[in-house]
Design an enzyme around this catalytic site. Structure first.
Site, PDB file in Angstrom:
ATOM      1  N   TYR A 155       1.030  -1.155  -0.046  1.00  0.00           N
ATOM      2  CA  TYR A 155       0.005  -0.067   0.089  1.00  0.00           C
ATOM      3  C   TYR A 155       0.746   1.281   0.124  1.00  0.00           C
ATOM      4  O   TYR A 155       0.624   2.239  -0.876  1.00  0.00           O
ATOM      5  CB  TYR A 155      -0.988   0.066   1.172  1.00  0.00           C
ATOM      6  CG  TYR A 155      -1.840   1.004   1.293  1.00  0.00           C
ATOM      7  CD1 TYR A 155      -2.942   1.074   0.527  1.00  0.00           C
ATOM      8  CD2 TYR A 155      -1.722   2.074   2.564  1.00  0.00           C
ATOM      9  CE1 TYR A 155      -3.944   2.118   0.799  1.00  0.00           C
ATOM     10  CE2 TYR A 155      -2.808   3.027   2.554  1.00  0.00           C
ATOM     11  CZ  TYR A 155      -3.885   2.987   1.613  1.00  0.00           C
ATOM     12  OH  TYR A 155      -4.720   4.074   1.838  1.00  0.00           O
ATOM     13  N   LYS A 159       0.785   4.137  -2.906  1.00  0.00           N
ATOM     14  CA  LYS A 159       0.613   5.352  -2.748  1.00  0.00           C
ATOM     15  C   LYS A 159       1.830   6.491  -2.895  1.00  0.00           C
ATOM     16  O   LYS A 159       1.297   7.537  -3.433  1.00  0.00           O
ATOM     17  CB  LYS A 159       0.011   5.561  -1.035  1.00  0.00           C
ATOM     18  CG  LYS A 159      -1.245   4.857  -0.986  1.00  0.00           C
ATOM     19  CD  LYS A 159      -2.522   5.292  -1.924  1.00  0.00           C
ATOM     20  CE  LYS A 159      -4.019   4.872  -1.399  1.00  0.00           C
ATOM     21  NZ  LYS A 159      -4.762   5.214  -2.547  1.00  0.00           N
TER      22      LYS A 159
END
Ligand code: NAP
Length: 248
Positions: A155, A159
């Protein structure tokens, strides 16, 4: 109604932050396209809320990680309304695990939805924005892209990748009057965060100077500002909405 006449696509708008963005942009006059992946009932509820407030909305199911489906989302919007003025790449998932236990599927899915999904939608929408000589693209990143987080290698990488994509697109599309910015929420109360252990939530809370979690509407207000004419000279930036947790 500062967004009157604008057509806005919000990916992952069936719930949480995406829903709040759709409602906020619609209240400012934009026609909103509500994208979702599987929760049709929630997506219809978002559409209902937009219409109850007097707004215009269309719902479209597409897995943004799939280039063909992302292309269909943009093309259907163009067929229906003739332009795409605002794209909010908000769709996101988590598959948390320590790196030693993270399997390929956890990695691929998170990169696929959070990062490749934004690439797929931006690529398709940018053509229409270039034709229209105006555009606003907002990528929903996260403060963990800046600070890192245990158990979220996939993640955090996705991001952080979105921030690089934002900067590159800002340079490439700026000459066509298209701004591209990233918004990095901190801990926002949504379904994504509601399942986290209480102990972890308390630890997070201790790191937030404002001593509370954020609301989806507070992220939406920044997105609405960035899509407006007032933000026409802001591009390539990452702005956190995190109660003061991260200082970029
Ligand atoms: P959420 O409540 O879990 O909602 C996720 C949304 O993304 C849903 O609308 C979901 O659709 C959609 N989605 C998931 N996979 C998709 C796919 N493959 N294609 C299209 N749509 C897909 O999440 P949230 O908390 O609102 O988060 C929204 C964004 O903010 C995400 O990018 C997230 O990473 C980011 N963010 C959240 C926080 C936070 O604290 N909540 C913090 C930082 C960043 P369905 O309903 O159909 O499943």
């Amino acid at each position: 109604m500062i967004l009157d006449g604008k057509i806005a696509i919000i990916t992952g708008a069936s719930r949480g932050i995406g829903r709040a963005i759709a409602l906020t942009l619609a209240k400012r006059g934009a026609t909103v396209v509500i994208n979702y992946a599987s929760n049709a009932e929630a997506a219809e509820e978002t559409v209902g809320q937009v219409r109850d407030n007097g707004g215009r909305a269309l719902v479209f199911r597409a897995n943004v990680a799939n280039p063909t489906e992302a292309g269909a989302l943009i093309n259907t919007t163009l067929d229906e309304y003739g332009s795409v003025d605002i794209l909010v790449n908000n769709a996101g998932i988590t598959r948390d695990n320590f790196i030693v236990r993270m399997n390929d599927d956890d990695w691929d899915q998170v990169i696929g939805v959070n990062l490749k999904g934004a690439f797929n939608c931006t690529k398709a929408a940018a053509r229409a924005m270039i034709r229209g000589r105006w555009g606003r693209i907002i990528n929903i990143s996260s403060v963990v892209a800046l600070a890192g987080n245990t158990g979220q290698a996939n993640y955090c990488a996705a991001k952080a990748g979105l921030i690089g994509l934002t900067k590159a697109m800002a340079k490439e599309l700026g000459p066509r009057n298209i701004t591209v910015n990233a918004v990095a929420p901190g801990f926002i109360t949504t379904e994504m965060t509601s399942g986290l252990p209480e102990e972890l939530k308390e630890k997070m809370l201790a790191q937030i100077p404002l001593k509370r979690f954020g609301k989806a509407g507070e992220v939406a207000e920044l997105v609405a500002f960035l899509t407006s004419g007032a933000a026409g000279y802001i591009s390539g930036q990452t702005i956190a909405v995190d109660g003061g947790m991260t200082c970029i």
